[in-house]
Design a protein around this motif. Structure first.
Motif, PDB file in Angstrom:
ATOM      1  N   GLU A   6       0.857  -1.178   0.000  1.00 13.72           N
ATOM      2  CA  GLU A   6       0.000   0.000   0.000  1.00 13.72           C
ATOM      3  C   GLU A   6       0.899   1.234   0.000  1.00 13.72           C
ATOM      4  OE1 GLU A   6      -3.102   2.013   3.144  1.00 13.72           O
ATOM      5  OE2 GLU A   6      -3.004  -0.167   3.064  1.00 13.72           O
ATOM      6  N   ASP A   7       0.588   2.184  -0.860  1.00 15.24           N
ATOM      7  CA  ASP A   7       1.317   3.452  -0.850  1.00 15.24           C
ATOM      8  C   ASP A   7       0.846   4.285   0.327  1.00 15.24           C
ATOM      9  OD1 ASP A   7       2.989   3.217  -3.086  1.00 15.24           O
ATOM     10  OD2 ASP A   7       1.403   3.829  -4.453  1.00 15.24           O
ATOM     11  N   ILE A   8       1.801   4.895   1.038  1.00 17.53           N
ATOM     12  CA  ILE A   8       1.423   5.838   2.092  1.00 17.53           C
ATOM     13  C   ILE A   8       2.224   7.125   1.894  1.00 17.53           C
ATOM     14  CG2 ILE A   8       0.776   4.056   3.757  1.00 17.53           C
ATOM     15  CD1 ILE A   8       3.361   4.807   5.291  1.00 17.53           C
ATOM     16  N   SER A   9       1.630   8.203   2.339  1.00 18.82           N
ATOM     17  CA  SER A   9       2.269   9.516   2.224  1.00 18.82           C
ATOM     18  C   SER A   9       3.082   9.808   3.477  1.00 18.82           C
ATOM     19  CB  SER A   9       1.198  10.597   2.047  1.00 18.82           C
ATOM     20  OG  SER A   9       0.424  10.694   3.236  1.00 18.82           O
ATOM     21  N   SER A  10       3.870  10.852   3.411  1.00 20.23           N
ATOM     22  CA  SER A  10       4.650  11.266   4.585  1.00 20.23           C
ATOM     23  C   SER A  10       3.744  11.643   5.746  1.00 20.23           C
ATOM     24  CB  SER A  10       5.559  12.437   4.218  1.00 20.23           C
ATOM     25  OG  SER A  10       6.561  11.987   3.337  1.00 20.23           O
ATOM     26  N   SER A  11       2.606  12.291   5.455  1.00 22.04           N
ATOM     27  CA  SER A  11       1.698  12.663   6.551  1.00 22.04           C
ATOM     28  C   SER A  11       1.102  11.415   7.202  1.00 22.04           C
ATOM     29  CB  SER A  11       0.602  13.614   6.067  1.00 22.04           C
ATOM     30  OG  SER A  11      -0.224  12.993   5.122  1.00 22.04           O
ATOM     31  N   GLU A  12       0.771  10.395   6.390  1.00 17.22           N
ATOM     32  CA  GLU A  12       0.257   9.146   6.966  1.00 17.22           C
ATOM     33  C   GLU A  12       1.318   8.465   7.820  1.00 17.22           C
ATOM     34  OE1 GLU A  12      -2.909   7.272   3.894  1.00 17.22           O
ATOM     35  OE2 GLU A  12      -0.939   7.726   3.022  1.00 17.22           O
ATOM     36  N   ILE A  60       8.555   0.722   3.820  1.00 15.53           N
ATOM     37  CA  ILE A  60       9.776   0.669   3.025  1.00 15.53           C
ATOM     38  C   ILE A  60       9.979   2.014   2.345  1.00 15.53           C
ATOM     39  CG2 ILE A  60      11.013  -0.600   1.222  1.00 15.53           C
ATOM     40  CD1 ILE A  60       8.741  -2.769   1.563  1.00 15.53           C
ATOM     41  N   TYR A  61      11.207   2.512   2.403  1.00 16.30           N
ATOM     42  CA  TYR A  61      11.484   3.753   1.688  1.00 16.30           C
ATOM     43  C   TYR A  61      12.882   3.749   1.098  1.00 16.30           C
ATOM     44  CZ  TYR A  61      14.197   5.741   5.611  1.00 16.30           C
ATOM     45  OH  TYR A  61      15.132   5.982   6.579  1.00 16.30           O
ATOM     46  N   CYS A  62      13.047   4.590   0.089  1.00 18.16           N
ATOM     47  CA  CYS A  62      14.347   4.786  -0.554  1.00 18.16           C
ATOM     48  C   CYS A  62      14.485   6.287  -0.804  1.00 18.16           C
ATOM     49  CB  CYS A  62      14.449   3.960  -1.848  1.00 18.16           C
ATOM     50  SG  CYS A  62      13.167   4.333  -3.053  1.00 18.16           S
ATOM     51  N   HIS A  82       2.259  -7.195   5.318  1.00 19.72           N
ATOM     52  CA  HIS A  82       1.844  -5.832   5.707  1.00 19.72           C
ATOM     53  C   HIS A  82       2.897  -4.842   5.229  1.00 19.72           C
ATOM     54  CE1 HIS A  82      -1.211  -7.785   8.113  1.00 19.72           C
ATOM     55  NE2 HIS A  82      -0.270  -8.495   8.699  1.00 19.72           N
ATOM     56  N   LEU A  83       2.931  -4.623   3.922  1.00 17.46           N
ATOM     57  CA  LEU A  83       3.979  -3.806   3.310  1.00 17.46           C
ATOM     58  C   LEU A  83       3.437  -2.457   2.860  1.00 17.46           C
ATOM     59  CD1 LEU A  83       5.545  -6.653   1.154  1.00 17.46           C
ATOM     60  CD2 LEU A  83       6.380  -5.782   3.351  1.00 17.46           C
ATOM     61  N   TYR A  84       4.201  -1.425   3.147  1.00 15.55           N
ATOM     62  CA  TYR A  84       3.823  -0.059   2.788  1.00 15.55           C
ATOM     63  C   TYR A  84       4.997   0.609   2.090  1.00 15.55           C
ATOM     64  CZ  TYR A  84       0.055  -0.893   6.084  1.00 15.55           C
ATOM     65  OH  TYR A  84      -1.036  -1.420   6.731  1.00 15.55           O
ATOM     66  N   ASN A  85       4.706   1.305   1.018  1.00 12.83           N
ATOM     67  CA  ASN A  85       5.716   2.042   0.262  1.00 12.83           C
ATOM     68  C   ASN A  85       5.542   3.529   0.533  1.00 12.83           C
ATOM     69  OD1 ASN A  85       7.673   2.659  -1.861  1.00 12.83           O
ATOM     70  ND2 ASN A  85       5.895   3.337  -3.021  1.00 12.83           N
ATOM     71  N   LEU A  86       6.589   4.171   1.021  1.00 11.13           N
ATOM     72  CA  LEU A  86       6.540   5.614   1.265  1.00 11.13           C
ATOM     73  C   LEU A  86       6.684   6.330  -0.080  1.00 11.13           C
ATOM     74  CD1 LEU A  86       6.384   7.957   3.267  1.00 11.13           C
ATOM     75  CD2 LEU A  86       8.873   7.837   3.469  1.00 11.13           C
ATOM     76  N   THR A  87       5.564   6.868  -0.554  1.00 12.89           N
ATOM     77  CA  THR A  87       5.594   7.550  -1.853  1.00 12.89           C
ATOM     78  C   THR A  87       6.534   8.743  -1.772  1.00 12.89           C
ATOM     79  OG1 THR A  87       3.671   8.888  -1.277  1.00 12.89           O
ATOM     80  CG2 THR A  87       3.251   6.847  -2.482  1.00 12.89           C
ATOM     81  N   GLY A 134       9.533   8.708  -1.382  1.00 11.60           N
ATOM     82  CA  GLY A 134      10.734   8.368  -0.621  1.00 11.60           C
ATOM     83  C   GLY A 134      11.128   9.391   0.426  1.00 11.60           C
ATOM     84  N   ILE A 135      12.409   9.368   0.767  1.00  8.94           N
ATOM     85  CA  ILE A 135      12.882  10.279   1.814  1.00  8.94           C
ATOM     86  C   ILE A 135      12.920  11.720   1.314  1.00  8.94           C
ATOM     87  CG2 ILE A 135      15.359  10.012   1.378  1.00  8.94           C
ATOM     88  CD1 ILE A 135      15.403   9.941   4.665  1.00  8.94           C
ATOM     89  N   ILE A 136      13.063  11.902   0.016  1.00  9.42           N
ATOM     90  CA  ILE A 136      13.036  13.267  -0.532  1.00  9.42           C
ATOM     91  C   ILE A 136      11.705  13.930  -0.184  1.00  9.42           C
ATOM     92  CG2 ILE A 136      12.951  14.634  -2.660  1.00  9.42           C
ATOM     93  CD1 ILE A 136      14.872  12.638  -3.909  1.00  9.42           C
ATOM     94  N   GLY A 137      10.617  13.237  -0.475  1.00  8.42           N
ATOM     95  CA  GLY A 137       9.296  13.776  -0.162  1.00  8.42           C
ATOM     96  C   GLY A 137       9.097  13.936   1.329  1.00  8.42           C
ATOM     97  N   HIS A 138       9.638  12.999   2.100  1.00  6.48           N
ATOM     98  CA  HIS A 138       9.455  13.049   3.559  1.00  6.48           C
ATOM     99  C   HIS A 138      10.200  14.242   4.155  1.00  6.48           C
ATOM    100  CE1 HIS A 138       8.175  11.319   7.323  1.00  6.48           C
ATOM    101  NE2 HIS A 138       9.396  11.462   7.803  1.00  6.48           N
ATOM    102  N   LEU A 139      11.439  14.463   3.723  1.00  9.21           N
ATOM    103  CA  LEU A 139      12.198  15.590   4.262  1.00  9.21           C
ATOM    104  C   LEU A 139      11.568  16.915   3.856  1.00  9.21           C
ATOM    105  CD1 LEU A 139      15.840  14.318   3.721  1.00  9.21           C
ATOM    106  CD2 LEU A 139      14.576  14.435   5.870  1.00  9.21           C
ATOM    107  N   ASN A 140      10.991  16.962   2.667  1.00  4.59           N
ATOM    108  CA  ASN A 140      10.306  18.175   2.217  1.00  4.59           C
ATOM    109  C   ASN A 140       9.024  18.399   3.004  1.00  4.59           C
ATOM    110  OD1 ASN A 140      12.229  18.851   0.311  1.00  4.59           O
ATOM    111  ND2 ASN A 140      11.196  17.756  -1.325  1.00  4.59           N
TER     112      ASN A 140
END
Length: 103
Positions: A5-11, A66-68, A88-93, A95-101
């Protein structure tokens, strides 16, 4: 059924703030991991994931985020973990670029 499942940084932040039990898996290189990371993340580079899968087997039934860098390698990692029976796998859409932003 979707493998992940894709999840966002806010999620992700909501999950962390709610103290949900989860495993953060960073599949970037060690050099990338040492530059920036999400606190408490486990670093297993995508190139080593298959050979180091034993490190993750105890977490087979837990949520694994999971993130890259940008969200591409993490999708590959999700498919690999699915082959080993992780469910129970989740992909951080973005990645860390979006998360740090986001932070």
């Amino acid at each position: 059924m979707e493998i992940y499942e894709d999840i966002s940084s806010s999620e992700l932040n909501n999950m962390i703030n709610n103290k949900e039990k989860l495993i953060l898996l960073d599949v970037r290189t060690e050099a990338e991991y040492n530059t920036s990371r999400i606190p408490n993340a486990i670093n297993i580079p995508i190139s080593d994931l298959d050979s180091q899968i034993d490190h993750l087997l105890p977490y087979k039934d837990e949520k694994i985020i999971i993130y890259c860098r940008s969200g591409k390698r993490s999708i590959y990692a999700a498919h690999l973990l699915d082959e080993y029976g992780f469910s129970h796998l989740y992909n951080l859409t973005q990645g860390i670029i979006g998360h740090l932003n986001y932070l």
